[in-house]
Write a protein that holds these residues in place. Structure first.
Motif, PDB file in Angstrom:
ATOM      1  N   ALA A  60       0.904  -1.207   0.033  1.00 31.43           N
ATOM      2  CA  ALA A  60      -0.005   0.246  -0.089  1.00 31.43           C
ATOM      3  C   ALA A  60       0.969   1.178  -0.103  1.00 31.43           C
ATOM      4  O   ALA A  60       1.979   1.202   0.381  1.00 31.43           O
ATOM      5  N   THR A  61       0.380   2.410  -0.431  1.00 38.05           N
ATOM      6  CA  THR A  61       0.972   3.635  -0.450  1.00 38.05           C
ATOM      7  C   THR A  61       0.061   4.617   0.495  1.00 38.05           C
ATOM      8  O   THR A  61      -1.146   4.609   0.236  1.00 38.05           O
ATOM      9  N   PHE A  62       0.401   4.805   1.613  1.00 41.64           N
ATOM     10  CA  PHE A  62      -0.209   5.599   2.526  1.00 41.64           C
ATOM     11  C   PHE A  62       0.217   6.871   2.840  1.00 41.64           C
ATOM     12  O   PHE A  62       1.496   7.360   2.524  1.00 41.64           O
ATOM     13  N   ALA A  63      -0.861   7.984   3.153  1.00 41.09           N
ATOM     14  CA  ALA A  63      -0.465   9.343   2.965  1.00 41.09           C
ATOM     15  C   ALA A  63      -1.356  10.088   4.106  1.00 41.09           C
ATOM     16  O   ALA A  63      -2.604   9.754   4.177  1.00 41.09           O
ATOM     17  N   GLN A  64      -0.652  10.684   4.960  1.00 37.36           N
ATOM     18  CA  GLN A  64      -1.357  11.791   6.243  1.00 37.36           C
ATOM     19  C   GLN A  64      -0.152  12.741   6.421  1.00 37.36           C
ATOM     20  O   GLN A  64       0.958  12.424   6.561  1.00 37.36           O
TER      21      GLN A  64
END
Length: 351
Positions: A89-93
């Motif tokens: 997964a590619t996670f962004a926050q």
């Protein structure tokens, strides 16, 4: 009890809509967009371990987005931990983006926008807990969000093994064991966040000191409650009993000893007060949280060297000294009625 929801029996043209509703209702409101134009399938199993929600998700490639429009002021503040079991997964926050591989962990806040991009079919565990149960500062949670925590060694290895086992046991635990494991999860997550954000060993002393001060103030406000205990104190502050005891490691006392010492100090002060109306010893003991007069007399004598009645007689007699201020570790020698000196040394910390 576990709840399993799947797209298996849903018509193909309705699966995406159904999956959006399922994910938003089970986790938090979000938008799910499948990758590609082929068929889409997915399932999610959800359990509760005390106040901890554990969900296992397996689905085809998709893009998940929690936008500002989906976050309402009334939404409960949650912290989530994603454990990538298969796929990537590619996670962004928070302005950061990270690649999450198999076995990696990611910590995030549901009260801020985030997104997950799963390029192919995947399996993940999602743990959600109320933010108030974590005693780490907001700044530390925001520092760790948007970063993948690798489990090949260091801080991430033990959490991965523990969380994987916890997910497999979810739904089959007695309530008492479930709450204990939820507390263990909070302790482990707090340690993980602290170790990751303070690798040099520097601790967020200001946050811990502020929390310790609130705990002490809570104890002082509730001395008269006979049910005041480490369990009730921890529950009132949204922490585990283990973390509460950890807060007191540098205080040269324990929670129980502090409660008893403060109760004895207030009792000794009231018993030494001069005046026409003098409540009974048992009434004073009851007012400050001692449910057993016999137990009160025993611990009072152990702390002050005299019985509660002797203490009152010594301090209310004419020309006797005023009571020692609360908090002193020793009490000046007292003169008995026949002129002998009584040592009166305090043994509060040994009670």
């Amino acid at each position: 009890m576990s709840v399993v929801l799947t797209t298996d029996s849903v018509p193909e043209q309705q699966k995406v809509t159904y999956w959006n509703e399922v994910m938003s209702r089970t986790l938090v409101p979000m938008t799910v967009s499948p990758r590609g134009t082929g068929p889409f399938d997915g399932w999610i199993a959800t359990h509760h371990i005390g106040y901890l929600q554990v969900s296992t998700v397996e689905a085809d490639a998709k893009f998940v987005s929690r936008t500002p429009a989906l976050i309402t002021p009334s939404s409960e503040a949650l912290v989530a931990v994603g454990v990538q079991i298969s796929g990537t997964a590619t996670f962004a926050q928070g302005g950061r983006t990270t690649e999450v591989g198999e076995g990696d962990l990611v910590v995030y806040e549901t009260g801020r926008p985030y997104s997950f991009d799963y390029p192919r079919r995947f399996t993940t565990h999602v743990f959600q807990l109320p933010r108030r149960t974590l005693t780490v500062p907001d700044s530390d949670i925001r520092r760790i969000a948007g970063n993948a925590i690798h489990t090949s060694g260091g801080a991430g290895a033990m959490p991965f093994l523990f969380l994987s086992a916890l997910a497999s046991l979810a739904g089959a635990l007695p309530p008492v064991i479930a709450h204990r494991l939820a507390d263990d999860f909070v302790d482990l997550l707090s340690t993980l966040i602290t170790e990751w954000t303070h690798p040099s060993g520097a601790q967020p002393d200001s946050a811990a000191s502020a929390l310790l001060l609130r705990v002490r103030e809570h104890i002082d406000r509730n001395l008269g409650d006979p049910d005041l205990s480490p369990e009730s104190i921890a529950r009132a502050h949204g922490m585990s009993v283990r973390y509460l005891h950890k807060l007191f490691e540098g205080e040269e006392t324990t929670v129980c000893r502090l409660v008893q010492r403060r109760r004895l100090e207030e009792c000794s002060r009231e018993l030494a007060r001069r005046g026409r109306a003098t409540p009974s010893v048992s009434a004073v003991a009851h007012r400050w949280g001692f449910s057993s007069p016999a137990h009160f007399s025993r611990v009072f004598r152990a702390a002050y060297g005299v019985s509660p009645r002797e203490w009152r007689a010594l301090h209310t007699a004419r020309n006797q000294p005023l009571p020692v201020p609360a908090g002193l570790s020793t009490i000046p020698s007292l003169t008995t009625a026949d002129g002998r000196r009584h040592p009166g040394r305090s043994r509060l910390e040994s009670a």
